[in-house]
Design a protein around this motif. Sequence first.
Motif, short mmCIF file in Angstrom:
data_model
loop_
_atom_site.label_atom_id
_atom_site.label_comp_id
_atom_site.label_asym_id
_atom_site.label_seq_id
_atom_site.Cartn_x
_atom_site.Cartn_y
_atom_site.Cartn_z
N TYR A 230 0.81 -1.21 0.00
CA TYR A 230 0.00 0.00 0.00
C TYR A 230 0.85 1.27 0.00
O TYR A 230 0.41 2.30 -0.52
CB TYR A 230 -0.98 -0.02 1.17
N LYS A 231 2.05 1.22 0.54
CA LYS A 231 2.92 2.41 0.52
C LYS A 231 3.34 2.74 -0.92
O LYS A 231 3.34 3.90 -1.31
CB LYS A 231 4.14 2.21 1.41
N THR A 232 3.68 1.73 -1.69
CA THR A 232 4.03 1.96 -3.09
C THR A 232 2.81 2.43 -3.88
O THR A 232 2.90 3.35 -4.69
CB THR A 232 4.61 0.68 -3.72
N ALA A 233 1.66 1.79 -3.64
CA ALA A 233 0.43 2.20 -4.32
C ALA A 233 0.09 3.66 -3.99
O ALA A 233 -0.28 4.43 -4.88
CB ALA A 233 -0.72 1.28 -3.94
N TYR A 234 0.25 4.03 -2.72
CA TYR A 234 -0.04 5.40 -2.30
C TYR A 234 0.93 6.38 -2.97
O TYR A 234 0.53 7.46 -3.41
CB TYR A 234 0.05 5.50 -0.78
N ALA A 235 2.20 6.01 -3.07
CA ALA A 235 3.20 6.87 -3.73
C ALA A 235 2.83 7.08 -5.20
O ALA A 235 2.96 8.20 -5.72
CB ALA A 235 4.59 6.25 -3.62
N LEU A 236 2.36 6.04 -5.86
CA LEU A 236 1.92 6.18 -7.25
C LEU A 236 0.65 7.02 -7.35
O LEU A 236 0.52 7.85 -8.26
CB LEU A 236 1.69 4.80 -7.87
N TYR A 237 -0.27 6.82 -6.44
CA TYR A 237 -1.53 7.55 -6.43
C TYR A 237 -1.29 9.05 -6.26
O TYR A 237 -1.90 9.87 -6.94
CB TYR A 237 -2.42 7.01 -5.30
N GLU A 238 -0.39 9.40 -5.35
CA GLU A 238 -0.09 10.81 -5.08
C GLU A 238 1.05 11.35 -5.94
O GLU A 238 1.39 12.52 -5.87
CB GLU A 238 0.25 11.01 -3.60
N ASN A 239 1.68 10.47 -6.75
CA ASN A 239 2.80 10.82 -7.62
C ASN A 239 3.93 11.48 -6.83
O ASN A 239 4.45 12.53 -7.19
CB ASN A 239 2.38 11.71 -8.78
N ASP A 240 4.29 10.85 -5.72
CA ASP A 240 5.36 11.38 -4.87
C ASP A 240 6.02 10.20 -4.14
O ASP A 240 5.51 9.71 -3.15
CB ASP A 240 4.79 12.37 -3.86
N GLU A 241 7.16 9.76 -4.67
CA GLU A 241 7.83 8.61 -4.04
C GLU A 241 8.44 8.96 -2.68
O GLU A 241 8.78 8.08 -1.92
CB GLU A 241 8.87 8.01 -4.97
N ASN A 242 8.57 10.23 -2.36
CA ASN A 242 9.10 10.67 -1.07
C ASN A 242 7.99 11.16 -0.14
O ASN A 242 8.23 12.00 0.73
CB ASN A 242 10.15 11.77 -1.27
N TRP A 243 6.80 10.64 -0.31
CA TRP A 243 5.65 11.13 0.45
C TRP A 243 5.83 10.94 1.95
O TRP A 243 5.30 11.71 2.75
CB TRP A 243 4.37 10.44 -0.01
N GLU A 244 6.61 9.94 2.37
CA GLU A 244 6.79 9.67 3.80
C GLU A 244 7.55 10.80 4.51
O GLU A 244 7.44 10.95 5.72
CB GLU A 244 7.50 8.34 4.02
N GLN A 245 8.29 11.59 3.75
CA GLN A 245 9.04 12.70 4.35
C GLN A 245 8.14 13.89 4.65
O GLN A 245 8.52 14.78 5.41
CB GLN A 245 10.19 13.12 3.42
#
Length: 164
Positions: free
Chosen positions: A69-84
């Motif tokens: 789900y973390k990878t899916a969320y990164a793709l959904y929001e188009n931000d691979e550094n979303w956790e920062q």
Amino acid sequence: MSTLMDAPNYDPTRDRLIKSTVISVVTVLIVGFFFTFAGYVLGHGWAFSNIPTEHRVNKFFNALEAKDYKTAYALYENDENWEQHPSKFGYPLPRFIEDWTTHSPVNGPITQHHVDISKTDGTGNFGTGTIVAVRVNGTTKVFMYVNRADGTMTWPAPHVLEYN
């Protein structure tokens, strides 16, 4: 003043070069014409311009199937550094996970998918976004909207595509 007797000798190499150049240019134009319209007719955008977007949506559903789900969320929001910077998004990860598991468009886990077609949506030559139709778990059609400006995804899409 030149006369007919002073005309240059016939050069078959020059004629072959001109003929092959004309044939090549016409061939490239015909292939380009069909390539441009084939993408549209086959449901992948003019000149297959929607293929990169279809690949992103495919990766998104692959991540959902793998329960990543973390990878899916990164793709959904188009931000691979979303956790920062998770507070940047108004759609938090726990809600995202709930929406794509408990309240998913297929009412259960996503176990398989196939990207069927896509269509440009909005204004401009290539639209403001792309609607990608995905067949999930064999029967359910899900329509994802991908914004061209920022690459984010939205579900449900603003329009439903009619196809078999």
